[in-house]
Design a protein around this motif. Structure first.
Motif, PDB file in Angstrom:
ATOM      1  N   LYS A 167     -10.207 -42.182   8.537  1.00  0.00           N
ATOM      2  CA  LYS A 167      -8.759 -42.362   8.508  1.00  0.00           C
ATOM      3  C   LYS A 167      -8.089 -41.247   7.707  1.00  0.00           C
ATOM      4  O   LYS A 167      -7.016 -40.760   8.085  1.00  0.00           O
ATOM      5  CB  LYS A 167      -8.414 -43.721   7.912  1.00  0.00           C
ATOM      6  CG  LYS A 167      -8.823 -44.903   8.776  1.00  0.00           C
ATOM      7  CD  LYS A 167      -8.387 -46.207   8.138  1.00  0.00           C
ATOM      8  CE  LYS A 167      -8.796 -47.397   9.015  1.00  0.00           C
ATOM      9  NZ  LYS A 167      -8.396 -48.697   8.401  1.00  0.00           N
ATOM     10  N   ILE A 196     -13.671 -45.553  17.024  1.00  0.00           N
ATOM     11  CA  ILE A 196     -12.674 -46.480  16.492  1.00  0.00           C
ATOM     12  C   ILE A 196     -13.255 -47.886  16.426  1.00  0.00           C
ATOM     13  O   ILE A 196     -13.795 -48.405  17.409  1.00  0.00           O
ATOM     14  CB  ILE A 196     -11.403 -46.476  17.360  1.00  0.00           C
ATOM     15  CG1 ILE A 196     -10.725 -45.116  17.302  1.00  0.00           C
ATOM     16  CG2 ILE A 196     -10.432 -47.553  16.879  1.00  0.00           C
ATOM     17  CD1 ILE A 196      -9.508 -45.019  18.181  1.00  0.00           C
ATOM     18  N   ASN A 219     -11.517 -50.479  13.993  1.00  0.00           N
ATOM     19  CA  ASN A 219     -10.324 -51.292  13.740  1.00  0.00           C
ATOM     20  C   ASN A 219      -9.096 -50.578  14.300  1.00  0.00           C
ATOM     21  O   ASN A 219      -8.813 -49.433  13.953  1.00  0.00           O
ATOM     22  CB  ASN A 219     -10.142 -51.533  12.234  1.00  0.00           C
ATOM     23  CG  ASN A 219     -11.293 -52.337  11.648  1.00  0.00           C
ATOM     24  OD1 ASN A 219     -11.817 -53.243  12.305  1.00  0.00           O
ATOM     25  ND2 ASN A 219     -11.689 -52.004  10.423  1.00  0.00           N
ATOM     26  N   LYS A 220      -8.372 -51.287  15.170  1.00  0.00           N
ATOM     27  CA  LYS A 220      -7.183 -50.715  15.779  1.00  0.00           C
ATOM     28  C   LYS A 220      -6.024 -50.705  14.777  1.00  0.00           C
ATOM     29  O   LYS A 220      -5.690 -51.720  14.183  1.00  0.00           O
ATOM     30  CB  LYS A 220      -6.769 -51.533  17.013  1.00  0.00           C
ATOM     31  CG  LYS A 220      -7.736 -51.438  18.178  1.00  0.00           C
ATOM     32  CD  LYS A 220      -7.595 -50.099  18.891  1.00  0.00           C
ATOM     33  CE  LYS A 220      -8.446 -50.073  20.153  1.00  0.00           C
ATOM     34  NZ  LYS A 220      -8.313 -48.807  20.885  1.00  0.00           N
ATOM     35  N   THR A 221      -5.422 -49.546  14.579  1.00  0.00           N
ATOM     36  CA  THR A 221      -4.228 -49.405  13.759  1.00  0.00           C
ATOM     37  C   THR A 221      -3.112 -48.844  14.630  1.00  0.00           C
ATOM     38  O   THR A 221      -3.341 -48.448  15.786  1.00  0.00           O
ATOM     39  CB  THR A 221      -4.482 -48.470  12.566  1.00  0.00           C
ATOM     40  OG1 THR A 221      -4.805 -47.157  13.066  1.00  0.00           O
ATOM     41  CG2 THR A 221      -5.643 -48.988  11.712  1.00  0.00           C
ATOM     42  N   TRP A 222      -1.904 -48.778  14.078  1.00  0.00           N
ATOM     43  CA  TRP A 222      -0.797 -48.251  14.878  1.00  0.00           C
ATOM     44  C   TRP A 222      -0.998 -46.768  15.188  1.00  0.00           C
ATOM     45  O   TRP A 222      -0.572 -46.282  16.241  1.00  0.00           O
ATOM     46  CB  TRP A 222       0.526 -48.466  14.141  1.00  0.00           C
ATOM     47  CG  TRP A 222       0.683 -47.680  12.874  1.00  0.00           C
ATOM     48  CD1 TRP A 222       0.338 -48.061  11.621  1.00  0.00           C
ATOM     49  CD2 TRP A 222       1.228 -46.358  12.765  1.00  0.00           C
ATOM     50  NE1 TRP A 222       0.620 -47.083  10.706  1.00  0.00           N
ATOM     51  CE2 TRP A 222       1.187 -46.017  11.381  1.00  0.00           C
ATOM     52  CE3 TRP A 222       1.763 -45.443  13.665  1.00  0.00           C
ATOM     53  CZ2 TRP A 222       1.641 -44.796  10.905  1.00  0.00           C
ATOM     54  CZ3 TRP A 222       2.220 -44.222  13.180  1.00  0.00           C
ATOM     55  CH2 TRP A 222       2.165 -43.905  11.824  1.00  0.00           C
ATOM     56  N   VAL A 223      -1.701 -46.070  14.292  1.00  0.00           N
ATOM     57  CA  VAL A 223      -1.989 -44.656  14.547  1.00  0.00           C
ATOM     58  C   VAL A 223      -2.971 -44.513  15.706  1.00  0.00           C
ATOM     59  O   VAL A 223      -2.771 -43.700  16.627  1.00  0.00           O
ATOM     60  CB  VAL A 223      -2.543 -43.986  13.278  1.00  0.00           C
ATOM     61  CG1 VAL A 223      -2.981 -42.553  13.588  1.00  0.00           C
ATOM     62  CG2 VAL A 223      -1.511 -43.989  12.168  1.00  0.00           C
ATOM     63  N   SER A 224      -4.038 -45.302  15.684  1.00  0.00           N
ATOM     64  CA  SER A 224      -5.041 -45.213  16.749  1.00  0.00           C
ATOM     65  C   SER A 224      -4.458 -45.658  18.084  1.00  0.00           C
ATOM     66  O   SER A 224      -4.798 -45.103  19.136  1.00  0.00           O
ATOM     67  CB  SER A 224      -6.269 -46.055  16.393  1.00  0.00           C
ATOM     68  OG  SER A 224      -5.929 -47.423  16.287  1.00  0.00           O
ATOM     69  N   ARG A 225      -3.577 -46.665  18.056  1.00  0.00           N
ATOM     70  CA  ARG A 225      -2.942 -47.108  19.307  1.00  0.00           C
ATOM     71  C   ARG A 225      -2.035 -46.012  19.874  1.00  0.00           C
ATOM     72  O   ARG A 225      -2.012 -45.786  21.096  1.00  0.00           O
ATOM     73  CB  ARG A 225      -2.141 -48.386  19.066  1.00  0.00           C
ATOM     74  CG  ARG A 225      -2.999 -49.624  18.784  1.00  0.00           C
ATOM     75  CD  ARG A 225      -2.151 -50.887  18.813  1.00  0.00           C
ATOM     76  NE  ARG A 225      -2.939 -52.055  18.516  1.00  0.00           N
ATOM     77  CZ  ARG A 225      -3.057 -52.596  17.300  1.00  0.00           C
ATOM     78  NH1 ARG A 225      -2.416 -52.043  16.274  1.00  0.00           N
ATOM     79  NH2 ARG A 225      -3.797 -53.670  17.111  1.00  0.00           N
TER      80      ARG A 225
END
Length: 442
Positions: A4, A79, A81-87
């Motif tokens: 991250k 990936i 854990n999905k975060t808003w950045v990864s989405r």
């Protein structure tokens, strides 16, 4: 946690690189606007085009570097854990490999209302693009009288493209959200290719009106047959029938007759004519790539027409916004001055609205009635646009030019007739033997 931090640093570097490119672009733009030699040159459009490409690069270059980094490090495979950045990164760059389910595709309407819907599409397309064409010529070629009595002519094709794309994206987004459909069904970067060529072709189309008449520009669109065929062979490996090559040659011949047989004031200067032809050629090349690439996206990811419209215009908004000048530059001050003119504002809004409505009706017509019926409608629209423009703006067309017009439309109609005849022959060949009419005894 370490991954991250790394992706955060990479994103910050991309933002910094975007800012640096933006500062360099603004300095180049300011230097251009302060040079009378470049601004008043007959080939000033070349410098403006290069400046536009530099503005687009402020988004495209950092985006490309980010894509290459994500691809090289296999970011999306790691990936957890999905975060808003990864989405957000997934929406822009991840290959999902998913296709739109059949249930999400537009349903066919009742055959009882087919005639009414065809009339609605025909009338809507004629009205929308007739208004669009007349306003396009008015905005780019006419002077606006300001409150102090001065005359100001609009010369910022980039702003006009931005306004058109903004309204089209807004309409597509609202309709998709109201229908509960996803906005993106494929990585956003795939739409950036046709988005780039789309805004370049739109810019060339508006810019060409400074050098050629509107009828010349309209008829040049009929010459897109050959570039589209070449792009189709290059991108999708399409094969074409002999009649398609023949009619394409006839359309081009008719265009040449019109260009050199018309006594238009725009054609007095050889340099002006060369600039107009160059802009129209670039327009046709970019527009041909746009449609061919979109066809490939339809075949690969099966998006709805509104999803295609939303994705392409979203990319176009980012690119055109990056290429707009700062508010304190002379060019921007002239633009802001015109935005205080109520007639100019209403012309821009009506132009953008007619363009957005026209795009929606194009997709609706193709989805319901096929490309042949749509092409017939647009051919009739082009004929009406030329006649109305000649009547309203007083363009003169000689006898040779009139023959060119007739040859262009005759070739288009011949192409449609041959295509329909071939489709009927294939349908008869595919019909089961039991349904074929019995052979006559000899």
């Amino acid at each position: 946690m370490r991954s991250k931090i790394i992706i955060g640093i990479v994103l910050i570097l991309c933002v910094v690189l975007t800012w640096l490119f933006s500062q360099l672009y603004q300095e180049l733009l300011l230097a251009y606007e302060q040079s009378d030699t470049l601004i008043y040159s007959e080939y000033s459009w070349c410098f403006r085009l290069m400046l536009n490409l530099a503005g687009y690069a402020t988004i495209l270059v950092p985006g490309f570097l980010l894509y290459k980094y994500l691809d090289k490090t296999n970011y999306f495979d790691k990936i957890t854990n999905k975060t808003w950045v990864s989405r957000a990164l997934s929406a822009c760059f991840a290959e999902t490999g998913e296709r739109l389910p059949d249930a999400a595709k537009p349903p066919k309407s009742d055959d009882g209302h087919e005639g009414f819907e065809l009339l609605f599409c025909f009338t809507g397309l004629m009205a929308a693009y007739l208004v669009w064409g007349l306003l396009q010529e008015k905005i780019m070629t006419q002077n606006y009288v300001m409150a102090d009595g001065s005359l100001v002519r609009f010369n910022d094709s980039q702003l006009l493209v931005f306004i058109n794309r903004l309204l089209a994206f807004g309409i597509a987004l609202v309709r998709l959200l109201c229908a509960g459909q996803p906005v993106l069904v494929a990585p956003l970067y795939k739409f950036s290719y046709c988005s780039l060529t789309n805004i370049i072709s739109a810019w060339c189309q508006y810019e060409a009106l400074k050098f050629v008449s509107f009828p010349t520009q309209v008829l040049s669109k009929s010459c897109k047959v050959i570039p589209v065929m070449l792009m189709g062979k290059l991108i999708s490996r399409n094969k074409y029938e002999p009649y398609e090559y023949a009619t394409a040659a006839l359309i081009s011949l008719g265009m040449v007759l019109f260009m050199f047989g018309s006594h238009d004031d725009y054609a007095v200067s050889a340099a002006t004519t060369g600039s107009g032809l160059a802009l129209l050629a670039l327009y046709m090349a970019c527009d041909s790539f746009t449609s061919s690439w979109q066809a490939a996206l339809f075949a690969r990811h099966s998006p709805r027409p509104l999803q295609m419209l939303a994705a392409v215009n979203l990319c176009s908004l980012a690119l055109t916004a990056a290429a707009l000048p700062r508010l304190h530059t002379p060019r921007a001050r002239t633009r802001l001055r015109l935005l205080q003119h109520p007639v100019f504002v209403s012309d821009c809004l009506l132009l953008s609205l007619s363009s957005a409505v026209g795009q929606m009706l194009i997709y609706r017509t193709i989805a319901r009635f096929g490309a042949v019926v749509f092409t017939i409608i647009m051919t009739l629209r082009q004929a009406v646009s030329i006649l109305v423009s000649c009547a309203v703006y007083g363009h003169a067309v000689s006898a040779g030019g009139a023959c060119g017009v007739l040859l262009v439309f005759a070739a288009v109609l011949l192409r449609l007739y041959c295509r329909g005849r071939r489709a009927r022959r294939l349908a008869r060949a595919q019909r089961p033997a039991a349904q074929r009419p019995p052979a006559q005894a000899v």
